[in-house]
Design an enzyme around this catalytic site. Sequence first.
Site, PDB file in Angstrom:
ATOM      1  N   GLU A  46       0.827  -1.204   0.000  1.00  0.00           N
ATOM      2  CA  GLU A  46       0.000   0.000   0.000  1.00  0.00           C
ATOM      3  C   GLU A  46       0.866   1.260   0.000  1.00  0.00           C
ATOM      4  O   GLU A  46       1.909   1.301   0.662  1.00  0.00           O
ATOM      5  CB  GLU A  46      -0.910   0.071   1.236  1.00  0.00           C
ATOM      6  CG  GLU A  46      -1.889  -1.063   1.373  1.00  0.00           C
ATOM      7  CD  GLU A  46      -3.016  -1.055   0.370  1.00  0.00           C
ATOM      8  OE1 GLU A  46      -3.234  -0.020  -0.294  1.00  0.00           O
ATOM      9  OE2 GLU A  46      -3.686  -2.101   0.264  1.00  0.00           O
ATOM     10  N   THR A  47       0.403   2.252  -0.725  1.00  0.00           N
ATOM     11  CA  THR A  47       0.888   3.621  -0.591  1.00  0.00           C
ATOM     12  C   THR A  47      -0.304   4.472  -0.164  1.00  0.00           C
ATOM     13  O   THR A  47      -1.356   4.440  -0.808  1.00  0.00           O
ATOM     14  CB  THR A  47       1.472   4.156  -1.907  1.00  0.00           C
ATOM     15  OG1 THR A  47       2.634   3.394  -2.248  1.00  0.00           O
ATOM     16  CG2 THR A  47       1.859   5.620  -1.787  1.00  0.00           C
TER      17      THR A  47
END
Length: 262
Positions: A46-47
């Site tokens: 995830e970002t």
Amino acid sequence: MQFEIFQIDAFSAEPFGGNPAAVIPLDTWLADDLLQRIAEENNLSETAYFVRNGDTFDLRWFTPSVEVDLCGHATLASAYVLFEQLGEQAEVLRFNTRSGELRVSRGAEGLLAMDFPAKQPVAVDLPVGLLEALGLNSARAVYRSDDYVVVIDDLAVLASLKPDFVALSAFDVRGIAVTAAGRDHDFVTRWFGPRVGVNEDPVTGSAHTSLAPLWSAMLGKRALTCEQGGARKGQLHCEVPGNGRVIISGRAALYLRGLVYC
């Protein structure tokens, strides 16, 4: 353009544990395709991006391939960045997300407590081919929420799983959680999400919005200790107060702070 970036190991008190997430604070939103390309370049599960909106923060999460509706570890990482790196003084952070308002508060002994909506998994018939794709011979039960939740009896089998990720990607769910009662924790889980570009996620906070209510009912406990992961693991504390919410708590550690140029 350049933007500050943090890489945080969420659900771990020290670097190299838990689940890494990139966190990028923004003044204003970038184009969606650029947000996705940065997440692809980061190549983490995830970002997270956030933009201040008055007394709250607008928060979004991207895997390397898609934007998702809910991500627990990147929410924890975002709160850690605000509290510990950017000097946010509020005791409770309020995030506006695709899953509604999420709140994160400072807890005791370095814990950050996330207040998420609970989801009650529904028992379903065993989907054709699911056990084979996971490399399992049997399961106690299968449930569905955002994910398939496969409950098994043997903790040793959980540790040795080697799924067929191509086969798993054919199932029309966000991911597949395989979970068993633990020895040192109330329950232990591994989570696989090849359909969203993450073959195995070390710690999936959002999955515990379903896992915690399920195990709370099975064990008759409202406070639960949890561990997730294969080779890389992280720890969570979950509370199921019975009000339609789940409190998911954990620690976080800074691994990297730098700049993105694009």
